[in-house]
Design an enzyme around this catalytic site. Structure first.
Site, PDB file in Angstrom:
ATOM      1  N   ASP A 152      19.212 -35.000  23.394  1.00 56.13           N
ATOM      2  CA  ASP A 152      20.186 -34.890  22.309  1.00 56.13           C
ATOM      3  C   ASP A 152      20.024 -33.597  21.523  1.00 56.13           C
ATOM      4  O   ASP A 152      19.066 -32.846  21.713  1.00 56.13           O
ATOM      5  CB  ASP A 152      20.032 -36.080  21.349  1.00 56.13           C
ATOM      6  CG  ASP A 152      20.503 -37.386  21.962  1.00 56.13           C
ATOM      7  OD1 ASP A 152      21.312 -37.352  22.904  1.00 56.13           O
ATOM      8  OD2 ASP A 152      20.048 -38.446  21.492  1.00 56.13           O
TER       9      ASP A 152
ATOM     10  N   TYR B  76       7.867 -38.719  27.433  1.00 57.56           N
ATOM     11  CA  TYR B  76       8.225 -38.094  26.161  1.00 57.56           C
ATOM     12  C   TYR B  76       7.028 -38.098  25.217  1.00 57.56           C
ATOM     13  O   TYR B  76       6.186 -38.999  25.257  1.00 57.56           O
ATOM     14  CB  TYR B  76       9.374 -38.848  25.493  1.00 57.56           C
ATOM     15  CG  TYR B  76      10.737 -38.573  26.089  1.00 57.56           C
ATOM     16  CD1 TYR B  76      11.557 -37.567  25.576  1.00 57.56           C
ATOM     17  CD2 TYR B  76      11.215 -39.322  27.159  1.00 57.56           C
ATOM     18  CE1 TYR B  76      12.810 -37.322  26.108  1.00 57.56           C
ATOM     19  CE2 TYR B  76      12.470 -39.084  27.705  1.00 57.56           C
ATOM     20  CZ  TYR B  76      13.267 -38.076  27.171  1.00 57.56           C
ATOM     21  OH  TYR B  76      14.501 -37.828  27.712  1.00 57.56           O
TER      22      TYR B  76
ATOM     23  N   ARG C 101      13.258 -42.451  19.794  1.00 54.90           N
ATOM     24  CA  ARG C 101      13.336 -42.208  18.356  1.00 54.90           C
ATOM     25  C   ARG C 101      13.437 -43.510  17.567  1.00 54.90           C
ATOM     26  O   ARG C 101      12.899 -43.628  16.455  1.00 54.90           O
ATOM     27  CB  ARG C 101      14.522 -41.293  18.044  1.00 54.90           C
ATOM     28  CG  ARG C 101      14.324 -39.866  18.538  1.00 54.90           C
ATOM     29  CD  ARG C 101      15.610 -39.073  18.524  1.00 54.90           C
ATOM     30  NE  ARG C 101      16.217 -39.074  17.203  1.00 54.90           N
ATOM     31  CZ  ARG C 101      17.462 -38.654  16.965  1.00 54.90           C
ATOM     32  NH1 ARG C 101      18.223 -38.219  17.973  1.00 54.90           N
ATOM     33  NH2 ARG C 101      17.940 -38.670  15.747  1.00 54.90           N
TER      34      ARG C 101
ATOM     35  N   ARG D 278      19.327 -36.029  29.656  1.00 50.21           N
ATOM     36  CA  ARG D 278      20.285 -35.428  28.725  1.00 50.21           C
ATOM     37  C   ARG D 278      19.739 -35.518  27.300  1.00 50.21           C
ATOM     38  O   ARG D 278      20.097 -36.422  26.536  1.00 50.21           O
ATOM     39  CB  ARG D 278      21.633 -36.134  28.821  1.00 50.21           C
ATOM     40  CG  ARG D 278      22.290 -36.022  30.186  1.00 50.21           C
ATOM     41  CD  ARG D 278      23.597 -36.812  30.235  1.00 50.21           C
ATOM     42  NE  ARG D 278      24.224 -36.723  31.537  1.00 50.21           N
ATOM     43  CZ  ARG D 278      25.366 -37.345  31.856  1.00 50.21           C
ATOM     44  NH1 ARG D 278      25.977 -38.107  30.954  1.00 50.21           N
ATOM     45  NH2 ARG D 278      25.883 -37.212  33.067  1.00 50.21           N
TER      46      ARG D 278
END
Length: 273
Positions: free
Chosen positions: A52, A111, A198, A50
């Site tokens: 952002d 990622y 992040r 999911r």
């Protein structure tokens, strides 16, 4: 019903995130709209991650159940046609075995975070990379990133509204390298906490600027306190690049075992049939 696996690429800037929401457009809603336009029925898809608002993907994966079997190339072409003009593209479609689930069959998510490290403002990369003016030491960032590798309590590096039951995760890989004006951070794990990547990259920026060292990363991890985290990197530079899955035979076996357990009657008392 035949189940299809879709590998998806998207520019996250126009969206409130992957997941369908009432407060704005989502990637999930775009694909579901395209599927309805193609096959004339409501289809609810499941995603591997999911992402952002503002987060991008070059290798997101979702699954969809259709009422009839179509050639994979037909599904891909039709969905891509009906996704227009939104920046969402299906790169590949496969008809999958019974029990495949884009989220629960996954064993690894990867990622990439892109930092555009230059003084001049961004033009073509605006919204697609984090603009950092101060010169970054990518080698120091890579060395410090190794403190994250392994099994840790990542309380410091997750959003305060993260809904995961446990803050403990096992990070398999974390590398940082320079490519011209870009500093690229790449990491892999079975799963991640909300804002974990992040948060880690934001703290590594402090290392790259010489404000933190590897020991500061270790102390922040051990603090298990969100206040110990460095500034959180913006969504602009984050990409979900790949989702890996367990072998078909293992996935099918585990699914069949789960179905068998569901079929066993629940005993209300010890010794009851």
């Amino acid at each position: 019903m035949p189940r299809y696996k879709l590998t998806v690429e998207y520019d996250g800037r126009p969206f409130c995130g992957w997941q369908r929401q009432a407060n704005g457009p989502s990637v999930q809603a775009v694909i579901e709209r395209a599927l309805k336009s193609f096959c004339g029925e409501e289809v609810s898809i499941g995603g591997a991650g999911r992402t952002d608002a503002g987060v991008h993907a070059t290798g997101q994966v979702c699954h969809a159940d259709l009422s009839r079997s179509w050639p994979a190339r037909t599904v891909m072409g039709a969905v891509n046609f009906h996704c227009q003009p939104d920046p969402v593209v299906v790169l590949d479609v496969e008809e999958m075995h019974e029990g495949f689930d884009a989220r629960f069959s996954a064993i690894r998510r990867s990622y990439r975070y892109r930092i555009h490290n230059r003084i001049a403002p961004l033009t073509h990369q605006r919204g697609l990379a984090w603009h950092v003016k101060a010169e970054l030491d990518a080698e120091a960032m890579h060395a410090a990133a190794q403190e994250f590798v392994g099994h840790h309590d990542f309380t410091t590096f997750r959003h305060t509204r993260c809904q995961a039951k446990s803050p403990e995760k096992t990070l398999e890989h974390f590398s940082v390298h320079r490519d011209g004006e870009f500093v690229i951070a790449e990491c892999s794990s079975r799963s991640f906490l909300h804002n974990q990547v992040r948060s880690m990259v934001g703290s590594l920026r402090l290392v790259g600027e010489g404000k933190w060292g590897a020991g500061d990363i270790t102390r922040a991890l051990q603090a298990r306190d969100r206040a110990a985290c460095g500034p959180v990197a913006p969504s602009d530079g984050l990409y979900l690049t790949r989702v890996d899955y367990r072998p078909v035979e293992i996935d099918m076996s585990e699914w069949k075992d789960k179905q068998a357990r569901k079929a066993v009657p629940v005993c209300e008392e010890d010794g009851a049939p």
